[in-house]
Design a protein around this motif. Structure first.
Motif, PDB file in Angstrom:
ATOM      1  N   GLN A 271      -7.408   0.323  -0.820  1.00 37.00           N
ATOM      2  CA  GLN A 271      -7.349  -1.144   0.101  1.00 37.00           C
ATOM      3  C   GLN A 271      -8.731  -0.926   0.906  1.00 37.00           C
TER       4      GLN A 271
ATOM      5  N   ASP B  83      -5.710  -1.977  -5.006  1.00 42.63           N
ATOM      6  CA  ASP B  83      -5.105  -2.585  -3.747  1.00 42.63           C
ATOM      7  C   ASP B  83      -6.038  -3.490  -3.043  1.00 42.63           C
ATOM      8  N   GLU B  84      -5.832  -4.781  -3.097  1.00 37.75           N
ATOM      9  CA  GLU B  84      -6.600  -5.959  -2.636  1.00 37.75           C
ATOM     10  C   GLU B  84      -8.113  -5.597  -2.876  1.00 37.75           C
TER      11      GLU B  84
ATOM     12  N   THR C  93       0.699  -1.056  -0.013  1.00 35.94           N
ATOM     13  CA  THR C  93       0.044  -0.172  -0.031  1.00 35.94           C
ATOM     14  C   THR C  93       0.811   1.081   0.018  1.00 35.94           C
TER      15      THR C  93
HETATM   16 MG   LIG Z   1      -2.017  -2.887   1.922  1.00 33.12          MG
END
Ligand SMILES: [Mg+2]
Ligand SMILES: Nc1ncnc2c1ncn2[C@@H]1O[C@H](COP(=O)(O)OP(=O)(O)OP(=O)(O)O)[C@@H](O)[C@H]1O
Length: 309
Positions: A85, A159-160, A45
């Motif tokens: 995220q 992000d994810e 991140t």
């Molecule tokens: Mg992360």
């Protein structure tokens, strides 16, 4: 192919003195999908946030489409879409307005047809007039993607994207990524799901403790680091590996009904022919053979644990 994103010796030291990125260098080609794998706290991140201008780099340079993220921030940022995220959305805002507003933030003219198209692709059109607070968690994730696409970015960071979403939505996400790739969008995603990287990435990067341990073509990586196992099934159970086959380092399979031979796929001679001959010579009767290749997961776990002190 040209690099659309170029990262040179990027470092990030947080205010408390913690070094979250220790000199990351990476070029990303236009139109490719790069999956960044790494354990919690690896710096994924931080890397994305730094490229997107959410945190400032401590050293190093990053260019997006040739624009420096510090000296030419607006131009660089306009090429980037970010799906963060953490879900951060205005709960009382309507879905369609949220996406429209995101486009406006980048100074792009209103384009309702484009917003409709994005919402339809993400199966959110039915929900266009719903408030964010009325949506499920998975729908909110879709809204985040819609928002990130609203200004037609050329590089998309996810992000994810599939953390905590169900299997169906995960597959939908993969399809969306695939479609975006067809449009020529470059995609960098982080994930803890190795099968996700295996399914959609062109290249895989492994990051741990703020360092990029490797970046490699996915298929080449699996080929290079992979080991293969050949399992020879037998008609009768054995108590131990026969002495005549001691040279092969064989393992005894479940219930003693098979012999397992591990070999390197890179090796010029795998030794399989000789092994099968010797098995037959020793009087054993083969009923079946099968092979199994180590997965990206095995490779990843091996790499990250090697990197640990
Ligand atoms: Mg992360
Ligand atoms: N604002 C901050 N101040 C200080 N340290 C931070 C800050 N943000 C992140 N860190 C630290 O930097 C390291 C990397 O964090 P980062 O969020 O980049 O990891 P990650 O790879 O995204 O992890 P995850 O898989 O859990 O999302 C961690 O040790 C984290 O505690």
């Amino acid at each position: 192919m040209t690099a659309i994103l170029s990262i040179q010796d990027l470092r990030k030291v947080y205010a408390g003195g913690f070094e979250a990125l220790k000199g990351v260098s990476l070029d990303i080609e236009e139109g490719e999908i790069l999956a960044l794998l790494g354990p919690n706290g690896a710096g994924k991140t931080t890397l994305i946030s730094t490229i997107c201008g959410i945190t400032t780099p401590s050293a190093g340079t990053v260019t997006v489409g040739g624009h420096d993220i510090l000296t030419d921030f607006r131009a660089a940022r306009s090429l980037i879409g970010l799906v963060p995220q953490e879900v951060a959305l205005e709960p009382f805002e309507k879905v369609r307005n949220t996406v429209r507003f995101s486009r406006g933030l980048f100074g792009k003219p209103t384009d309702d047809a484009l917003v409709e198209n994005i919402l339809r692709r993400l199966s959110l059109w039915d929900k266009k007039d719903s408030s964010i607070k009325e949506l499920s968690g998975g729908m909110k994730r879709r809204v985040l993607i819609a928002k990130a696409l609203a200004h037609e970015p050329r590089v998309l960071f996810l992000d994810e994207p599939t953390a905590g979403v169900d299997v169906e939505l995960r597959k939908d996400m993969w399809d969306i990524v695939d479609e975006l790739k067809k449009d020529g969008v470059t995609i960098i995603l982080t994930t803890h799901y190795i099968e996700e990287a295996e399914a959609i990435a062109d290249r895989v990067g492994v990051i741990n403790n703020g360092e990029l341990l490797l970046v490699e073509d996915k298929d080449a990586l699996m080929g290079r680091m992979g080991q293969k196992q050949l399992e020879v099934h037998l008609s009768a159970a054995l108590d131990a590996v026969p002495a005549a086959l001691a040279d092969y380092n064989l393992d005894l399979g479940k219930d003693g009904r098979s012999l397992i031979y591990t070999y390197d796929i890179r090796a010029e001679r795998t030794g399989i022919t000789r092994l099968l001959n010797d098995v037959a010579q020793s009087g054993l009767v083969l009923t079946d053979v099968n092979t199994q290749q180590s997965s990206l997961e095995d490779i990843f776990v091996g790499l990250v644990s090697e990197g640990k002190p």
